[in-house]
Design a protein around this motif. Structure first.
Motif, PDB file in Angstrom:
ATOM      1  N   GLY A   1     -29.401 -34.463 -57.956  1.00 55.81           N
ATOM      2  CA  GLY A   1     -30.252 -34.573 -56.777  1.00 55.81           C
ATOM      3  C   GLY A   1     -31.679 -34.152 -57.062  1.00 55.81           C
ATOM      4  O   GLY A   1     -32.119 -34.054 -58.208  1.00 55.81           O
ATOM      5  N   SER A   2     -32.390 -33.886 -55.992  1.00 57.89           N
ATOM      6  CA  SER A   2     -33.802 -33.514 -56.084  1.00 57.89           C
ATOM      7  C   SER A   2     -33.968 -32.012 -56.181  1.00 57.89           C
ATOM      8  O   SER A   2     -33.132 -31.245 -55.709  1.00 57.89           O
ATOM      9  CB  SER A   2     -34.560 -34.035 -54.864  1.00 57.89           C
ATOM     10  OG  SER A   2     -34.455 -35.447 -54.781  1.00 57.89           O
ATOM     11  N   MET A   3     -35.066 -31.610 -56.775  1.00 60.98           N
ATOM     12  CA  MET A   3     -35.323 -30.194 -56.989  1.00 60.98           C
ATOM     13  C   MET A   3     -35.540 -29.441 -55.679  1.00 60.98           C
ATOM     14  O   MET A   3     -35.028 -28.332 -55.503  1.00 60.98           O
ATOM     15  CB  MET A   3     -36.552 -30.014 -57.890  1.00 60.98           C
ATOM     16  CG  MET A   3     -36.911 -28.559 -58.151  1.00 60.98           C
ATOM     17  SD  MET A   3     -38.527 -28.387 -58.948  1.00 60.98           S
ATOM     18  CE  MET A   3     -38.249 -29.274 -60.474  1.00 60.98           C
ATOM     19  N   LEU A   4     -36.287 -30.029 -54.758  1.00 54.85           N
ATOM     20  CA  LEU A   4     -36.699 -29.312 -53.560  1.00 54.85           C
ATOM     21  C   LEU A   4     -35.878 -29.721 -52.347  1.00 54.85           C
ATOM     22  O   LEU A   4     -35.492 -30.876 -52.194  1.00 54.85           O
ATOM     23  CB  LEU A   4     -38.179 -29.562 -53.280  1.00 54.85           C
ATOM     24  CG  LEU A   4     -39.142 -29.157 -54.405  1.00 54.85           C
ATOM     25  CD1 LEU A   4     -40.562 -29.491 -54.016  1.00 54.85           C
ATOM     26  CD2 LEU A   4     -38.999 -27.681 -54.749  1.00 54.85           C
ATOM     27  N   LYS A   5     -35.639 -28.773 -51.468  1.00 57.47           N
ATOM     28  CA  LYS A   5     -34.931 -29.066 -50.231  1.00 57.47           C
ATOM     29  C   LYS A   5     -35.672 -30.097 -49.397  1.00 57.47           C
ATOM     30  O   LYS A   5     -35.067 -30.927 -48.726  1.00 57.47           O
ATOM     31  CB  LYS A   5     -34.758 -27.787 -49.408  1.00 57.47           C
ATOM     32  CG  LYS A   5     -33.824 -26.767 -50.021  1.00 57.47           C
ATOM     33  CD  LYS A   5     -33.750 -25.537 -49.141  1.00 57.47           C
ATOM     34  CE  LYS A   5     -32.844 -24.475 -49.738  1.00 57.47           C
ATOM     35  NZ  LYS A   5     -32.773 -23.260 -48.903  1.00 57.47           N
ATOM     36  N   SER A   6     -36.970 -30.041 -49.438  1.00 59.60           N
ATOM     37  CA  SER A   6     -37.787 -30.909 -48.582  1.00 59.60           C
ATOM     38  C   SER A   6     -37.725 -32.369 -48.991  1.00 59.60           C
ATOM     39  O   SER A   6     -38.253 -33.230 -48.304  1.00 59.60           O
ATOM     40  CB  SER A   6     -39.241 -30.451 -48.608  1.00 59.60           C
ATOM     41  OG  SER A   6     -39.756 -30.494 -49.927  1.00 59.60           O
ATOM     42  N   GLU A   7     -37.080 -32.655 -50.133  1.00 58.59           N
ATOM     43  CA  GLU A   7     -37.027 -34.026 -50.599  1.00 58.59           C
ATOM     44  C   GLU A   7     -35.839 -34.791 -50.062  1.00 58.59           C
ATOM     45  O   GLU A   7     -35.514 -35.877 -50.513  1.00 58.59           O
ATOM     46  CB  GLU A   7     -37.009 -34.046 -52.132  1.00 58.59           C
ATOM     47  CG  GLU A   7     -38.310 -33.542 -52.722  1.00 58.59           C
ATOM     48  CD  GLU A   7     -38.285 -33.504 -54.240  1.00 58.59           C
ATOM     49  OE1 GLU A   7     -37.278 -33.908 -54.833  1.00 58.59           O
ATOM     50  OE2 GLU A   7     -39.285 -33.077 -54.817  1.00 58.59           O
ATOM     51  N   GLY A   8     -35.171 -34.214 -49.038  1.00 59.97           N
ATOM     52  CA  GLY A   8     -34.164 -34.956 -48.313  1.00 59.97           C
ATOM     53  C   GLY A   8     -32.788 -34.962 -48.937  1.00 59.97           C
ATOM     54  O   GLY A   8     -31.958 -35.799 -48.590  1.00 59.97           O
ATOM     55  N   VAL A   9     -32.491 -34.033 -49.826  1.00 64.77           N
ATOM     56  CA  VAL A   9     -31.165 -33.969 -50.415  1.00 64.77           C
ATOM     57  C   VAL A   9     -30.243 -33.224 -49.468  1.00 64.77           C
ATOM     58  O   VAL A   9     -30.582 -32.145 -48.989  1.00 64.77           O
ATOM     59  CB  VAL A   9     -31.211 -33.231 -51.765  1.00 64.77           C
ATOM     60  CG1 VAL A   9     -29.812 -33.095 -52.347  1.00 64.77           C
ATOM     61  CG2 VAL A   9     -32.125 -33.979 -52.713  1.00 64.77           C
TER      62      VAL A   9
END
Length: 231
Positions: A68-76
């Motif tokens: 997935g994506s590193m940051l929470k804000s990236e919609g994962v």
């Protein structure tokens, strides 16, 4: 010992998230000494409370697995987030028979007598895909003799072994049940015929190795992994 994820990879991803190159800088971020960080790496044991305290904006799924994506804000989707149609990676508890059963039973990191024997009915189930297998159960470990590999209060995931103990891989960590106690130790056959040696990880003098006769052992479980209580 098999663990849920490579702890070195977790630290490397934390470095990546903070654009850190040196272990000294990572130790400073975590508020620990470089020698403590080195011990974490050499013993493959992390203080996840400290690690997670630096992950306010980091996707924990990515930190632990690299997916997935590193940051929470990236919609994962995070644990418990059903949106996005992605399989949840982190463990979750339920009462719907999904996953492996959790029994509120203590395996002692020592040789204390154990009085609780709540082995008939699980408290709940832990749904975590790598361990949703027949014969796998979750329990507790208390005590300090297996630190830093297994910490007091951790969940441990185990599978009952049916082969004679002398044919099990030596040097691995097992849960041992006798008539009087439950304990977790590394095991190897003793020099004395018909005995096994139980070996603690903690090298403090109060945690000595002990030999017991094989005939005392009623059940043996292979310890597959452990985790701090995340819920």
């Amino acid at each position: 010992m098999k663990t849920f994820y490579s702890k070195q990879d977790v630290l490397n991803r934390l470095k990546e998230a903070y654009n850190i190159q040196k272990d000294t800088d990572l130790a400073g971020l975590l508020g620990i000494s470089k020698s403590t960080l080195s011990n974490w790496v050499s013993r493959d044991s992390l203080d996840y409370d400290k690690v997670f305290s630096k992950c306010e904006h980091i996707n924990i799924d990515w930190l632990l697995t690299g997916r997935g994506s590193m940051l929470k804000s990236e919609g994962v989707p995070l644990m418990g987030d059903k949106e996005g149609g992605k399989e949840e990676v982190l463990p979750e508890i339920n009462y719907e028979y999904k996953g492996a059963p959790y029994y509120n039973v203590d395996f002692i990191g020592g040789f204390d007598l154990v009085l609780n024997d709540q082995t008939r009915n699980p408290d709940y189930y832990i749904n975590f895909a790598p361990y949703n297998k027949e014969g796998v159960i979750w329990c507790n470990i208390t005590g300090h003799s297996m630190e830093p590999e297994l910490n007091n209060g951790d969940f441990i995931v185990m599978k009952e072994m049916h082969s004679p103990i002398q044919y099990l891989p030596a040097g691995e960590i097992y849960g041992i049940i006798t008539e009087d106690y439950r304990t977790v130790k590394r095991i190897r056959m003793a020099d004395q015929k018909g005995f096994v040696r139980l070996i603690p990880t903690n090298k403090s003098p109060e945690y000595a190795e002990q030999e017991i006769p094989v005939e005392m052992i009623r059940k043996v479980y292979a310890v597959l992994g452990s985790m701090h209580r995340l819920f």
